[in-house]
Design a protein around this motif. Structure first.
Motif, short mmCIF file in Angstrom:
data_model
loop_
_atom_site.label_atom_id
_atom_site.label_comp_id
_atom_site.label_asym_id
_atom_site.label_seq_id
_atom_site.Cartn_x
_atom_site.Cartn_y
_atom_site.Cartn_z
N GLU A 169 0.84 -1.20 0.00
CA GLU A 169 0.00 0.00 0.00
C GLU A 169 0.87 1.25 0.00
O GLU A 169 1.97 1.26 0.53
CB GLU A 169 -0.89 0.00 1.23
CG GLU A 169 -2.00 -1.03 1.14
CD GLU A 169 -2.98 -0.85 2.27
OE1 GLU A 169 -4.00 -0.19 2.06
OE2 GLU A 169 -2.72 -1.39 3.34
N ARG A 170 0.34 2.27 -0.58
CA ARG A 170 1.09 3.50 -0.77
C ARG A 170 0.11 4.66 -0.64
O ARG A 170 -0.97 4.61 -1.21
CB ARG A 170 1.64 3.47 -2.19
CG ARG A 170 3.03 4.04 -2.33
CD ARG A 170 3.47 3.86 -3.76
NE ARG A 170 4.68 4.62 -3.96
CZ ARG A 170 5.77 4.13 -4.55
NH1 ARG A 170 5.77 2.90 -4.97
NH2 ARG A 170 6.82 4.87 -4.70
N GLN A 200 6.60 0.82 7.14
CA GLN A 200 7.00 0.82 5.75
C GLN A 200 6.24 1.88 4.95
O GLN A 200 6.79 2.58 4.12
CB GLN A 200 6.77 -0.59 5.17
CG GLN A 200 7.55 -0.86 3.91
CD GLN A 200 9.03 -0.49 4.07
OE1 GLN A 200 9.67 -0.86 5.05
NE2 GLN A 200 9.56 0.26 3.12
N ILE A 201 4.93 1.98 5.24
CA ILE A 201 4.09 2.95 4.52
C ILE A 201 4.52 4.37 4.87
O ILE A 201 4.58 5.25 4.01
CB ILE A 201 2.60 2.73 4.88
CG1 ILE A 201 2.16 1.35 4.41
CG2 ILE A 201 1.73 3.80 4.24
CD1 ILE A 201 0.71 1.04 4.70
N GLN A 217 7.76 5.15 3.10
CA GLN A 217 7.50 5.33 1.68
C GLN A 217 6.88 6.69 1.41
O GLN A 217 7.22 7.37 0.45
CB GLN A 217 6.56 4.21 1.21
CG GLN A 217 6.29 4.21 -0.28
CD GLN A 217 7.51 3.78 -1.08
OE1 GLN A 217 8.12 2.76 -0.79
NE2 GLN A 217 7.89 4.58 -2.07
N LEU A 218 5.96 7.08 2.30
CA LEU A 218 5.29 8.38 2.14
C LEU A 218 6.30 9.52 2.23
O LEU A 218 6.28 10.45 1.42
CB LEU A 218 4.18 8.54 3.19
CG LEU A 218 3.51 9.91 3.22
CD1 LEU A 218 2.87 10.23 1.88
CD2 LEU A 218 2.44 9.96 4.32
N ASP A 227 8.27 9.49 -1.05
CA ASP A 227 7.45 9.97 -2.18
C ASP A 227 7.24 11.47 -2.09
O ASP A 227 7.37 12.20 -3.07
CB ASP A 227 6.07 9.29 -2.17
CG ASP A 227 6.16 7.84 -2.56
OD1 ASP A 227 7.23 7.41 -3.04
OD2 ASP A 227 5.15 7.12 -2.38
N GLN A 282 -8.53 4.87 -1.19
CA GLN A 282 -7.32 4.14 -0.83
C GLN A 282 -7.60 2.81 -0.16
O GLN A 282 -6.73 1.96 -0.07
CB GLN A 282 -6.46 4.98 0.12
CG GLN A 282 -5.97 6.27 -0.50
CD GLN A 282 -5.32 7.17 0.52
OE1 GLN A 282 -4.75 6.71 1.50
NE2 GLN A 282 -5.40 8.46 0.30
N ALA A 327 -4.30 5.01 -5.79
CA ALA A 327 -3.90 3.98 -4.83
C ALA A 327 -4.46 2.60 -5.18
O ALA A 327 -4.07 1.60 -4.57
CB ALA A 327 -4.33 4.37 -3.42
#
Lengths: 139, 139
Positions: free
Chosen positions: A2-3, A24-25, A28-29, A32, B18, B51
Motif C-alpha cells: 500500500e502507498r 513501511q508505509i 515510503q510516504l 514519495d 485508498q 492507490a
C-alpha cells in the motif's frame, strides 16, 4: 504494497491519510513526498487526517518528520481535518505536534499556506529594497 | 467504521480512494458525497484512484453510480490517477466505465471540469439568445 498517494493541486501537494501508518508505509510516504516536492517545486504540503480515528505517538512523530523534511525543501506543512476527539486525545497524551501548523479543513489550509507564502515574499522584498529615504521599510 | 473522506477544494469535491471498497464503505461514500454536493453546491467531483491496484466490476459499478448520482445533482464526475495496469485490466475484462470522464491527474481533472462548466454555461447563454435573423442558434 500500500502507498499513500501524493496529489498535486495548484501550488501545493495534498496527502490524504486513510490507512494505518505502518513503518513501511510511513517511510515510503516520506520518500514519495520529498521527491514530489523537489520535482514539482511547490511550497506547501497539506496533510488531511479526516479519516484518522486516532493519532498516536508514532503518527504524531511521522507528521513532525514530514513537516521537518518539507521545511528543509522550502515547503510549509499544514495538517487539516483533525477530529475533535483526536485533538482531545493528543492533549491528554501530552503529545504536541512540534513544528506543525493546523487548519480546520483543506480550504483553510490553502489560505494559511497562501498567506504564509505572501508574508515570506514580502519579508524577502523588504530585505532587498530599502525605502527611498534610505531607511529600511518595516513590515 | 472506515469512511472515505470527501474534501472540498475550490469549486469541486475530491475523493481519494485508498481502502478496499466493501459494500458498507461504498454506500457510505455515496451518501456522504451526495450530501456534500447539496451542502456545498459544487459542480464537479474528482475521484482519485491512484492507490487502487485493481478496479473490479464492483468498483467500476460504484464509480458509475457515483457519477450518475452527481449528474442528477448537477455535478460532473472525473476519475483521475488510473494506473496503466488498471486500464488494461478494465479493457480485458470488458468493463466500460459508463458515463465517467477520466483524466491523467487531479490538475487535468480540474481543467476538464472547468472547461465542461464553461461550455455548459455558454450553451445556456445561446439557448436564451436567438440569432439576429430570428432562428435559434444550434449548440
Amino acid at each position: 504494497m500500500e502507498r499513500v498517494p501524493v496529489l498535486k493541486i495548484g501550488d501545493f501537494l495534498l496527502v490524504s491519510i486513510q490507512v494505518d501508518m505502518e513503518d513501511q508505509i510511513a517511510l515510503q510516504l516520506q520518500e514519495d513526498l520529498s521527491e514530489r516536492i523537489v520535482q514539482t517545486g511547490v511550497h506547501g504540503v497539506i496533510i488531511d487526517i479526516t479519516a484518522l480515528d486516532i493519532v498516536d505517538s508514532f503518527v504524531g512523530r511521522m507528521l513532525s518528520t514530514i513537516a521537518a523534511i518539507s521545511k528543509v525543501l522550502d515547503a510549509e506543512t499544514v495538517v487539516v481535518g483533525m477530529r475533535p476527539a483526536v485533538a482531545i486525545t493528543l492533549v491528554e497524551l501530552g503529545l504536541s505536534l512540534n513544528g506543525i501548523r493546523t487548519a480546520l479543513n483543506v480550504e483553510r489550509g490553502m489560505e494559511l499556506l497562501a498567506r504564509a507564502r505572501e508574508e515570506e515574499f514580502l519579508d524577502g522584498e523588504d530585505d532587498e529594497q530599502p525605502a527611498e529615504d534610505g531607511t529600511a521599510v518595516s513590515s
